[in-house]
Design a protein around this motif. Structure first.
Motif, short mmCIF file in Angstrom:
data_model
loop_
_atom_site.label_atom_id
_atom_site.label_comp_id
_atom_site.label_asym_id
_atom_site.label_seq_id
_atom_site.Cartn_x
_atom_site.Cartn_y
_atom_site.Cartn_z
N ILE A 170 12.00 5.83 -4.52
CA ILE A 170 12.85 7.04 -4.99
C ILE A 170 13.75 6.43 -6.22
O ILE A 170 13.67 7.40 -7.02
CB ILE A 170 13.59 7.53 -3.76
N ASP A 171 14.39 5.26 -6.11
CA ASP A 171 15.22 5.05 -7.13
C ASP A 171 14.56 4.77 -8.33
O ASP A 171 14.94 4.87 -9.46
CB ASP A 171 16.00 3.61 -6.97
N TYR A 172 13.08 4.37 -8.56
CA TYR A 172 12.12 4.21 -9.67
C TYR A 172 12.11 5.46 -10.22
O TYR A 172 12.40 5.54 -11.44
CB TYR A 172 11.03 3.46 -9.18
N PHE A 173 11.81 6.57 -9.55
CA PHE A 173 11.39 7.86 -10.15
C PHE A 173 12.88 8.36 -10.76
O PHE A 173 12.67 9.06 -11.63
CB PHE A 173 10.90 8.93 -8.82
N GLY A 214 0.76 -1.23 0.14
CA GLY A 214 0.11 -0.01 0.04
C GLY A 214 1.00 1.13 -0.03
O GLY A 214 0.50 2.18 -0.69
N PHE A 215 1.98 1.11 0.84
CA PHE A 215 2.68 2.36 1.05
C PHE A 215 3.64 2.55 -0.39
O PHE A 215 3.48 3.67 -1.26
CB PHE A 215 3.92 2.14 1.68
N ILE A 216 3.90 1.49 -0.96
CA ILE A 216 4.60 1.47 -2.34
C ILE A 216 3.88 2.16 -3.51
O ILE A 216 4.05 3.04 -4.24
CB ILE A 216 5.20 0.33 -2.96
N LEU A 262 1.36 4.94 -7.77
CA LEU A 262 0.20 4.75 -8.62
C LEU A 262 0.21 3.92 -9.83
O LEU A 262 -0.45 4.30 -10.43
CB LEU A 262 -0.04 6.36 -8.87
N ASP A 263 0.79 2.72 -9.71
CA ASP A 263 0.95 2.06 -10.76
C ASP A 263 0.77 0.55 -10.33
O ASP A 263 1.82 0.08 -9.61
CB ASP A 263 1.98 2.19 -11.73
N LYS A 264 -0.01 -0.42 -10.41
CA LYS A 264 -0.25 -1.73 -9.91
C LYS A 264 1.21 -2.71 -10.16
O LYS A 264 2.02 -3.19 -9.53
CB LYS A 264 -1.51 -2.30 -10.45
N ASP A 265 1.58 -2.81 -11.53
CA ASP A 265 2.70 -3.56 -11.94
C ASP A 265 3.96 -2.97 -11.51
O ASP A 265 4.74 -3.75 -10.95
CB ASP A 265 2.81 -3.54 -13.65
N ILE A 266 4.16 -1.66 -11.19
CA ILE A 266 5.41 -1.06 -10.71
C ILE A 266 5.47 -1.31 -9.46
O ILE A 266 6.59 -1.81 -8.63
CB ILE A 266 5.53 0.51 -11.13
N GLU A 297 4.01 -3.77 -7.57
CA GLU A 297 4.44 -5.12 -7.32
C GLU A 297 5.76 -5.53 -7.81
O GLU A 297 6.54 -6.27 -7.01
CB GLU A 297 3.42 -6.17 -8.59
N ASP A 298 6.64 -4.99 -8.66
CA ASP A 298 7.72 -5.17 -8.81
C ASP A 298 8.81 -4.59 -7.56
O ASP A 298 9.60 -4.91 -7.31
CB ASP A 298 8.23 -4.42 -10.14
N ILE A 299 8.47 -3.12 -7.62
CA ILE A 299 9.26 -2.62 -6.33
C ILE A 299 8.98 -3.35 -4.86
O ILE A 299 10.04 -3.59 -4.40
CB ILE A 299 8.73 -1.18 -6.10
N PHE A 300 7.74 -3.85 -4.61
CA PHE A 300 7.23 -5.03 -3.79
C PHE A 300 8.37 -6.17 -3.49
O PHE A 300 9.07 -6.34 -2.45
CB PHE A 300 5.94 -5.05 -3.47
N GLN A 301 8.55 -6.67 -4.64
CA GLN A 301 9.25 -7.63 -4.72
C GLN A 301 10.63 -7.58 -4.78
O GLN A 301 11.42 -8.26 -3.82
CB GLN A 301 8.82 -8.68 -6.03
N ASP A 302 11.28 -6.32 -5.07
CA ASP A 302 12.66 -5.88 -4.96
C ASP A 302 12.83 -5.73 -3.45
O ASP A 302 14.04 -5.92 -3.06
CB ASP A 302 12.95 -5.01 -5.88
N THR A 303 11.80 -5.18 -2.80
CA THR A 303 11.98 -4.81 -1.46
C THR A 303 12.28 -6.14 -0.70
O THR A 303 13.45 -6.20 0.14
CB THR A 303 10.74 -4.07 -0.87
N PHE A 304 11.59 -7.21 -0.86
CA PHE A 304 11.79 -8.27 -0.33
C PHE A 304 13.08 -9.33 -0.63
O PHE A 304 13.58 -9.85 -0.02
CB PHE A 304 10.69 -9.39 -0.22
N VAL A 305 13.44 -8.95 -2.08
CA VAL A 305 14.74 -9.44 -2.40
C VAL A 305 15.78 -8.96 -1.49
O VAL A 305 16.65 -9.64 -0.89
CB VAL A 305 14.99 -9.50 -3.71
N LYS A 306 15.81 -7.55 -1.30
CA LYS A 306 16.86 -7.03 -0.57
C LYS A 306 16.78 -7.17 0.96
O LYS A 306 17.74 -7.61 1.59
CB LYS A 306 16.73 -5.35 -0.84
N VAL A 307 15.56 -7.51 1.33
CA VAL A 307 15.45 -8.08 2.84
C VAL A 307 16.13 -9.28 3.06
O VAL A 307 16.85 -9.67 4.00
CB VAL A 307 13.66 -8.24 3.27
#
Length: 196
Positions: free
Chosen positions: A85-88, A34-36, A41-45, A47-57
């Motif tokens: 922020i990196d995405y933007f 929800g935060f991401i 404001l884009d579902k696919d993006i 999801e990708d950032i969410f997954q990249d977040t947990f890869v880093k975790v």
């Protein structure tokens, strides 16, 4: 039923309990996603950032670099924030000309051509791409597959999981090992991804 706190789940995961990570992700996925989403404001993006977040975790936990003293969620949110922020930063940003245009800061570089359009840059990227494909051949087949789907086809980890008929956790794990082994191959063979 007793609710196990985050820090105990983190410890359990570090000791090899994969289910502990699944519980942590399940517990916090709505808040993190929800935060991401509120930022991009884009579902696919999102999801990708969410997954990249947990890869880093996962990478941070497995490398023993986590020391947030029980503040797991704020730490994950900080990673999600930084990746957003990196995405933007990675996108070409053009200022919108409107009533407030004169009051807003802008850079002349926003108006210049994307350096990716430069033919020299394209040649370098093609060379690196070719070398990377050759290095990936040294990895086990399942790791090659996840790397190719992520890097060259740009699939999300959810899509990779569906394409390879495995769980998202397995896809994330394969990516983790692929990156570790890729680093080893590059070091062992004294390779570099640069233009010769």
């Amino acid at each position: 039923m007793e609710i196990i706190d985050d820090s105990r789940l983190v410890d359990a995961y570090i000791l090899g309990n994969e289910a502990a990570l699944a519980e942590l992700i399940d517990r916090h996925k709505n808040k993190v996603y929800g935060f991401i989403f509120s930022k991009v404001l884009d579902k696919d993006i999102a999801e990708d950032i969410f997954q990249d977040t947990f890869v880093k975790v996962i990478l941070t936990l497995k490398e023993g670099k986590y020391n947030e003293e029980g503040k797991f969620l704020p730490w994950v949110m900080r990673i999600a924030h930084n990746l957003s922020i990196d995405y933007f930063r990675s996108r070409r940003r053009m200022p919108v000309i409107g009533e407030t245009f004169m009051d807003e800061e802008f850079s002349i570089f926003d108006f210049l051509a994307d350096p990716e359009d430069c033919s020299e840059t394209k040649i370098i990227k093609e060379q690196i791409d070719k070398e990377l494909r050759q290095i990936i051949d040294y990895l086990p087949e399942d790791q090659q597959e996840v790397l190719r789907l992520r890097i060259f086809k740009g699939l999300s980890f959810k899509e990779i999981a569906e394409e390879t008929d495995v769980s998202i956790n397995t896809a994330l794990g394969r990516m983790r090992y692929a990156l570790i082994n890729l680093r080893k191959v590059i070091e062992d063979k004294n390779l570099s991804l640069t233009m010769v």
